[in-house]
Design a protein around this motif. Structure first.
Motif, PDB file in Angstrom:
ATOM      1  N   LYS A  84      82.387  43.430  -3.831  1.00  0.00           N
ATOM      2  CA  LYS A  84      81.214  43.329  -4.698  1.00  0.00           C
ATOM      3  C   LYS A  84      81.513  42.436  -5.898  1.00  0.00           C
ATOM      4  CE  LYS A  84      79.295  47.848  -3.477  1.00  0.00           C
ATOM      5  NZ  LYS A  84      78.888  49.198  -4.000  1.00  0.00           N
ATOM      6  N   ASN A  85      82.744  42.504  -6.358  1.00  0.00           N
ATOM      7  CA  ASN A  85      83.183  41.692  -7.498  1.00  0.00           C
ATOM      8  C   ASN A  85      84.505  41.023  -7.155  1.00  0.00           C
ATOM      9  OD1 ASN A  85      81.096  42.665  -9.493  1.00  0.00           O
ATOM     10  ND2 ASN A  85      82.106  44.601  -9.017  1.00  0.00           N
ATOM     11  N   LEU A  86      84.629  39.767  -7.529  1.00  0.00           N
ATOM     12  CA  LEU A  86      85.873  39.046  -7.246  1.00  0.00           C
ATOM     13  C   LEU A  86      86.876  39.291  -8.370  1.00  0.00           C
ATOM     14  CD1 LEU A  86      84.527  35.737  -5.706  1.00  0.00           C
ATOM     15  CD2 LEU A  86      85.950  37.459  -4.593  1.00  0.00           C
ATOM     16  N   THR A  87      87.358  40.524  -8.398  1.00  0.00           N
ATOM     17  CA  THR A  87      88.308  40.928  -9.423  1.00  0.00           C
ATOM     18  C   THR A  87      89.525  41.581  -8.775  1.00  0.00           C
ATOM     19  OG1 THR A  87      87.306  43.128  -9.651  1.00  0.00           O
ATOM     20  CG2 THR A  87      86.444  41.362 -11.063  1.00  0.00           C
ATOM     21  N   GLU A  88      90.605  41.618  -9.521  1.00  0.00           N
ATOM     22  CA  GLU A  88      91.811  42.290  -9.051  1.00  0.00           C
ATOM     23  C   GLU A  88      91.526  43.760  -8.757  1.00  0.00           C
ATOM     24  OE1 GLU A  88      95.813  43.950 -11.125  1.00  0.00           O
ATOM     25  OE2 GLU A  88      95.228  41.892 -11.660  1.00  0.00           O
ATOM     26  N   LYS A  89      90.753  44.399  -9.622  1.00  0.00           N
ATOM     27  CA  LYS A  89      90.435  45.819  -9.453  1.00  0.00           C
ATOM     28  C   LYS A  89      89.698  46.081  -8.147  1.00  0.00           C
ATOM     29  CE  LYS A  89      87.929  49.670 -11.575  1.00  0.00           C
ATOM     30  NZ  LYS A  89      87.066  50.096 -12.725  1.00  0.00           N
TER      31      LYS A  89
END
Length: 255
Positions: free
Chosen positions: A203-208
């Motif tokens: 959903k989000n291009l983040t490390e998390k």
């Protein structure tokens, strides 16, 4: 390349087939509306490797006849895979840069491997101007390798990550991972979602977000096996099948 058509002399009976495997708006010869109208008039058939590329080509263009336009995805081989022989391996395959999401993969994988000692990772790819590096005793860096090597490695991979930040025209890494029965994690960029429906989508291009999705597959073996089996079972974009689609279009044009 679409630009070449402006400089080529064709016999009046010539039938031109143009195949797009990249974003038409990023290529010389098809970036402007007038250039794309020229291609529509010049070509007998224009084939795209994804619906996303087709939609990009049609940006700001209204046409009534779609007969000239066709989507035929890329393909790969299919071979017998034993899902039960998969190893605890997480993969990243592609250019080792931020556009491909290699930066968030590197920071994520180190934390995951520190926590889950029975897992390891492989990285296949290179980057001329490489600025991102990962160091961990259970990360194997192979550099650039042949397609045959990659397909063979994917037979043992359990989780394949494709966290691309760039709008992938199609997504060959995802296609090949599915053909080898991997549980696939992709971003929702460009034509990537067209490669498979049996995957987890970031959903989000983040490390998390990448961390949570990989961890979910590590901890939930039932989900991991389900995605692996469905990806492999539902894979249909074989070289033989896609070749038959191309042959069919050629036959139509020859008639």
């Amino acid at each position: 390349r679409p630009l070449y058509l402006k400089f080529m002399n064709f016999n009046i009976s010539s039938k031109i087939i143009l195949y797009f495997h990249n974003d038409p708006l990023s290529m010389k010869g098809s970036s402007t509306k007038d250039e794309r109208k020229f291609l529509l008039n010049k070509c007998q058939k224009i084939i795209f490797n994804s619906k996303w590329c087709l939609n990009r080509f049609l940006s700001d263009i209204k046409i009534d006849n779609f007969e000239k336009l066709k989507v035929i995805p890329q393909s790969t081989s299919k071979t017998k895979i034993n899902i039960n022989s998969k190893k605890n391996i997480i993969s990243f395959i592609g250019k080792l840069n931020e556009s491909k999401g290699y930066d968030i993969f590197c920071s994520t994988i180190v934390k995951l491997l520190d926590k889950y000692k029975n897992w390891r990772a492989i990285v296949i790819g290179d980057e001329i101007r490489q600025k991102i590096f990962v160091k961990h005793p259970r990360v194997k860096l192979y550099g650039f390798k042949s397609n045959k090597f990659i397909l063979n490695k994917l037979k043992k991979v359990s989780i394949a990550t494709i966290p691309s930040k760039w709008d992938e025209p199609f997504g060959r890494s995802s296609l090949e991972a599915c053909s080898r029965g991997c549980a696939v994690i992709i971003s929702n960029k460009g034509g990537l979602p067209e490669t498979t429906r049996n995957c987890l989508v970031l959903k989000n291009l983040t490390e998390k977000d990448l961390y949570l999705n990989i961890e979910r597959l590590i901890l939930n073996k039932k989900l991991r096996l389900s995605l692996q089996n469905k990806a492999y079972k539902n894979f249909y974009l074989t070289n033989k099948y896609v070749s038959s689609l191309l042959d069919l279009e050629n036959e139509k044009i020859l008639k």
